[in-house]
Design an enzyme around this catalytic site. Structure first.
Site, mmCIF file in Angstrom:
data_model
loop_
_atom_site.group_PDB
_atom_site.id
_atom_site.type_symbol
_atom_site.label_atom_id
_atom_site.label_comp_id
_atom_site.label_asym_id
_atom_site.label_seq_id
_atom_site.Cartn_x
_atom_site.Cartn_y
_atom_site.Cartn_z
ATOM 1 N N PHE A 2 0.843 -1.189 0.000
ATOM 2 C CA PHE A 2 0.000 0.000 0.000
ATOM 3 C C PHE A 2 0.886 1.248 0.000
ATOM 4 O O PHE A 2 2.112 1.160 0.118
ATOM 5 C CB PHE A 2 -0.922 -0.005 1.223
ATOM 6 N N SER A 47 -6.689 -7.613 -1.542
ATOM 7 C CA SER A 47 -6.228 -7.076 -0.263
ATOM 8 C C SER A 47 -6.705 -5.641 -0.108
ATOM 9 O O SER A 47 -6.561 -4.837 -1.028
ATOM 10 C CB SER A 47 -4.701 -7.125 -0.178
ATOM 11 N N CYS A 54 -3.594 -5.266 6.568
ATOM 12 C CA CYS A 54 -3.879 -5.902 5.288
ATOM 13 C C CYS A 54 -4.824 -7.079 5.501
ATOM 14 O O CYS A 54 -4.475 -8.055 6.172
ATOM 15 C CB CYS A 54 -2.580 -6.375 4.641
ATOM 16 N N ALA A 70 -8.147 -12.724 11.968
ATOM 17 C CA ALA A 70 -7.665 -13.841 12.771
ATOM 18 C C ALA A 70 -7.401 -13.420 14.212
ATOM 19 O O ALA A 70 -7.165 -12.238 14.487
ATOM 20 C CB ALA A 70 -6.390 -14.409 12.151
ATOM 21 N N THR A 154 4.184 12.113 8.529
ATOM 22 C CA THR A 154 5.563 12.531 8.763
ATOM 23 C C THR A 154 5.783 12.793 10.250
ATOM 24 O O THR A 154 4.987 13.492 10.892
ATOM 25 C CB THR A 154 5.885 13.809 7.966
#
Length: 236
Positions: A2, A47, A54, A70, A154
């Site tokens: 990503f 995804s 993710c 999970a 940042t």
């Protein structure tokens, strides 16, 4: 993979605990709605980053999609605290034509952090975060990148040590695009550090280990040399 540029904010519409004896292994199934803007080219197995985690699309329609979470993911992220109506940051995985406006984000959460202060600065907000695992602070540097709930931000300040923290600033535009702006002191966020720092650390460690050749470690020699030079300079 990503970019850390959040595309839209979705809403958790349902949460369902999965049967421990089934394929879900006792995790949770999430259905996220208000996601039509990112589902036009969706496929099963895609995804999608949900608050920087993710996850794999298992079902979808025109406006919502379902993912399984999970037990290990619930333990390592803030997804376990989501409720019906919770807002989440969403981003699709990068494609060949994606502009890399943020940085490389894997969607693998390193730790969670708590918000310890929120300070207005004009129309911006400065957030200070304290990580659950202080070890991640060695990968966080001023003016470097850190991913907060899937958003590439940042670092403006950082304080190392067991009680260490770092800060980021959300400008007015960013406040409208990510869920972090609505969070308060005491809330938790998912954190993924910049992977470049991890690769550099491993490479440097491997170099020194490989270069020692059974003799004195090169790093030790360097330190001793610097100490000797310093002592000589003080002696003068």
């Amino acid at each position: 993979m990503f970019t850390g540029l959040v595309e839209i904010i979705g809403t958790v519409s349902t949460l369902e605990e999965l049967d421990k004896t089934g394929s879900g292994g006792g995790g949770t199934s999430l259905t996220i709605s208000d996601a039509q803007d990112i589902l036009g080219d969706a496929n099963l197995g895609d995804s999608i980053s949900v608050n920087g985690t993710c996850l794999t699309v298992t079902q979808f329609d025109k406006t919502s999609f379902k993912v399984g979470v999970a037990p290990e993911t619930l333990r390592r992220t803030n997804l376990g605290s989501l409720k019906k109506g919770s807002n989440v940051n969403l981003e699709r995985a990068v494609s060949a034509s994606t502009r890399m406006g943020g940085h490389f984000v894997q969607g693998h959460v390193d730790t969670i952090a708590s918000i310890v202060s929120v300070t207005p600065d004009g129309n911006a907000l400065t957030f200070r975060f304290k990580p659950r695992d202080p070890a991640v602070l060695r990968y966080i540097v001023e003016k470097g990148y850190v991913t907060i709930d899937g958003a590439s931000l940042t670092v403006t300040k950082v304080q190392d040590g067991p009680e260490g923290w770092w800060e980021v600033m959300l400008i007015a535009y960013t406040q409208e695009k990510v869920v972090t702006a609505a969070k308060r002191v005491g809330d938790h966020v998912n954190v993924e550090v910049d992977q470049v720092g991890k690769y550099v650390e491993k490479s440097v460690a491997g170099y020194f280990e490989g270069a020692a050749n059974g003799e004195f470690a090169i790093l030790e020699k360097m330190v001793n040399k610097l100490v000797d030079e310093r002592l000589q300079a003080l002696g003068k």
